[in-house]
Design an enzyme around this catalytic site. Sequence first.
Site, PDB file in Angstrom:
ATOM      1  N   THR A 173       0.837  -1.213   0.000  1.00  0.00           N
ATOM      2  CA  THR A 173       0.000   0.000   0.000  1.00  0.00           C
ATOM      3  C   THR A 173       0.870   1.260   0.000  1.00  0.00           C
ATOM      4  O   THR A 173       0.544   2.256  -0.649  1.00  0.00           O
ATOM      5  CB  THR A 173      -0.931   0.030   1.227  1.00  0.00           C
ATOM      6  OG1 THR A 173      -0.186  -0.375   2.378  1.00  0.00           O
ATOM      7  CG2 THR A 173      -2.111  -0.888   1.069  1.00  0.00           C
ATOM      8  N   TYR A 182      -7.162   9.058  22.733  1.00  0.00           N
ATOM      9  CA  TYR A 182      -6.792   9.913  21.597  1.00  0.00           C
ATOM     10  C   TYR A 182      -6.505  11.339  22.063  1.00  0.00           C
ATOM     11  O   TYR A 182      -5.510  11.948  21.666  1.00  0.00           O
ATOM     12  CB  TYR A 182      -7.943   9.885  20.591  1.00  0.00           C
ATOM     13  CG  TYR A 182      -7.707  10.637  19.302  1.00  0.00           C
ATOM     14  CD1 TYR A 182      -6.893  10.114  18.297  1.00  0.00           C
ATOM     15  CD2 TYR A 182      -8.332  11.858  19.063  1.00  0.00           C
ATOM     16  CE1 TYR A 182      -6.708  10.794  17.096  1.00  0.00           C
ATOM     17  CE2 TYR A 182      -8.159  12.544  17.868  1.00  0.00           C
ATOM     18  CZ  TYR A 182      -7.345  12.010  16.889  1.00  0.00           C
ATOM     19  OH  TYR A 182      -7.173  12.681  15.701  1.00  0.00           O
TER      20      TYR A 182
HETATM   21  P1  NDP Z   1      -6.388   8.322   7.955  1.00  0.00           P
HETATM   22  O1  NDP Z   1      -6.938   7.249   8.820  1.00  0.00           O
HETATM   23  O2  NDP Z   1      -7.083   8.693   6.708  1.00  0.00           O
HETATM   24  O3  NDP Z   1      -4.854   8.019   7.612  1.00  0.00           O
HETATM   25  C1  NDP Z   1      -3.954   7.667   8.630  1.00  0.00           C
HETATM   26  C2  NDP Z   1      -2.577   7.512   8.040  1.00  0.00           C
HETATM   27  O4  NDP Z   1      -1.678   7.147   9.102  1.00  0.00           O
HETATM   28  C3  NDP Z   1      -2.511   6.429   6.999  1.00  0.00           C
HETATM   29  O5  NDP Z   1      -1.639   6.837   5.962  1.00  0.00           O
HETATM   30  C4  NDP Z   1      -1.909   5.260   7.775  1.00  0.00           C
HETATM   31  O6  NDP Z   1      -1.160   4.440   6.896  1.00  0.00           O
HETATM   32  C5  NDP Z   1      -0.994   5.960   8.727  1.00  0.00           C
HETATM   33  N1  NDP Z   1      -0.650   5.215   9.939  1.00  0.00           N
HETATM   34  C6  NDP Z   1      -1.475   4.876  10.960  1.00  0.00           C
HETATM   35  N2  NDP Z   1      -0.805   4.231  11.910  1.00  0.00           N
HETATM   36  C7  NDP Z   1       0.477   4.143  11.496  1.00  0.00           C
HETATM   37  C8  NDP Z   1       1.653   3.582  12.050  1.00  0.00           C
HETATM   38  N3  NDP Z   1       1.642   2.975  13.238  1.00  0.00           N
HETATM   39  N4  NDP Z   1       2.799   3.668  11.352  1.00  0.00           N
HETATM   40  C9  NDP Z   1       2.834   4.287  10.142  1.00  0.00           C
HETATM   41  N5  NDP Z   1       1.754   4.853   9.580  1.00  0.00           N
HETATM   42  C10 NDP Z   1       0.587   4.764  10.238  1.00  0.00           C
HETATM   43  O7  NDP Z   1      -6.283   9.595   8.931  1.00  0.00           O
HETATM   44  P2  NDP Z   1      -6.350  11.166   8.641  1.00  0.00           P
HETATM   45  O8  NDP Z   1      -5.680  11.498   7.388  1.00  0.00           O
HETATM   46  O9  NDP Z   1      -7.730  11.597   8.890  1.00  0.00           O
HETATM   47  O10 NDP Z   1      -5.494  11.701   9.887  1.00  0.00           O
HETATM   48  C11 NDP Z   1      -4.142  12.102   9.788  1.00  0.00           C
HETATM   49  C12 NDP Z   1      -3.751  12.776  11.096  1.00  0.00           C
HETATM   50  O11 NDP Z   1      -4.606  13.861  11.342  1.00  0.00           O
HETATM   51  C13 NDP Z   1      -3.868  11.848  12.305  1.00  0.00           C
HETATM   52  O12 NDP Z   1      -2.812  12.095  13.193  1.00  0.00           O
HETATM   53  C14 NDP Z   1      -5.185  12.258  12.910  1.00  0.00           C
HETATM   54  O13 NDP Z   1      -5.236  11.972  14.270  1.00  0.00           O
HETATM   55  C15 NDP Z   1      -5.176  13.735  12.624  1.00  0.00           C
HETATM   56  N6  NDP Z   1      -6.503  14.341  12.654  1.00  0.00           N
HETATM   57  C16 NDP Z   1      -7.484  13.967  11.763  1.00  0.00           C
HETATM   58  C17 NDP Z   1      -8.728  14.552  11.821  1.00  0.00           C
HETATM   59  C18 NDP Z   1      -9.832  14.208  10.896  1.00  0.00           C
HETATM   60  O14 NDP Z   1     -10.954  14.739  11.077  1.00  0.00           O
HETATM   61  N7  NDP Z   1      -9.634  13.367   9.897  1.00  0.00           N
HETATM   62  C19 NDP Z   1      -9.023  15.603  12.824  1.00  0.00           C
HETATM   63  C20 NDP Z   1      -7.927  15.928  13.680  1.00  0.00           C
HETATM   64  C21 NDP Z   1      -6.711  15.314  13.587  1.00  0.00           C
HETATM   65  P3  NDP Z   1      -1.387   2.845   6.706  1.00  0.00           P
HETATM   66  O15 NDP Z   1      -2.790   2.536   7.109  1.00  0.00           O
HETATM   67  O16 NDP Z   1      -1.113   2.679   5.249  1.00  0.00           O
HETATM   68  O17 NDP Z   1      -0.383   2.242   7.608  1.00  0.00           O
END
Ligand code: NDP
Length: 248
Positions: free
Chosen positions: A42, A156
């Site tokens: 991915t 969180y």
């Molecule tokens: P998504 O769930 O759409 O994407 C999360 C991303 O983080 C994916 O690319 C995933 O990659 C990656 N990821 C998760 N865990 C790990 C890990 N342990 N190691 C490496 N990569 C990891 O989330 P968003 O884009 O919505 O959120 C991004 C950030 O913004 C986060 O920190 C979230 O808390 C923050 N945020 C989001 C909000 C919202 O409304 N969406 C509001 C406030 C904050 P993969 O699955 O490919 O590993």
Amino acid sequence: MGEFEGKVVLVTGGTRGIGRACAARFARAGANVAICGRGQETTQAAATALSEETGGKVEGYRADIADAAEVDAMFKAVSERLGPVSILVNNAGITRDGLLMRMKNDVWNDVLETNLNGTFYCCRAACRGMIKARSGRIINVSSIIGIRGQAGQTNYSAAKAGIIGFTKSLAQELAPRNVTANVVAPGYIETDMTAGFSEAAREKLLATIPAGREGSPKEIAAAVAFLAGDDASYITGHVLCVDGGLGM
Ligand code: NDP
């Protein structure tokens, strides 16, 4: 010439959502971009798609940011292939919601380990090179929930509030070396993370947002790029809420 020409940018969690939008923004502006995610295929697929979409250079690195050894190995590999990281965007994050009374230890720990420890491991790995270079930018993605709290999200919000305190301390450590560390705190942004909300929950949430709509990943990427750019050279330890007024 793009604003970030020649810069090496690492965006954690760049496979989708906000991180992907950040990676695209930097790639379009001439940076050499590394993204990471937990799956080999991915992550590679996202990097290839981003390169094609932006015409820029984007490489994918498989790494779980909750694992310190994997983080160190990723930074070593990025440094060998692209050069030392000059802009770090700690975006990767997860939610595992539930009421505190019934919250299992692993549910608490998973969220803290990824969201807070992961940010610590990446900052530690990046700041050595930045201090040496006497230049660097760190942008940590928190959340409005880290400021206001939210029922069902004690784990969180603890992690996201932790990121704010952590970043302010780090900013003080790094400021004399011309390295800035700032926080972007998004509100309600349309990504996979929020896709599971029911229509009723979404309507209720939208009613509390002065702007009356959710934000887009691009709107967060714009704030991240601002803090990473030359125009933000005197801004450090700041929390920039990008939330349509939700946090007021
Ligand atoms: P998504 O769930 O759409 O994407 C999360 C991303 O983080 C994916 O690319 C995933 O990659 C990656 N990821 C998760 N865990 C790990 C890990 N342990 N190691 C490496 N990569 C990891 O989330 P968003 O884009 O919505 O959120 C991004 C950030 O913004 C986060 O920190 C979230 O808390 C923050 N945020 C989001 C909000 C919202 O409304 N969406 C509001 C406030 C904050 P993969 O699955 O490919 O590993």
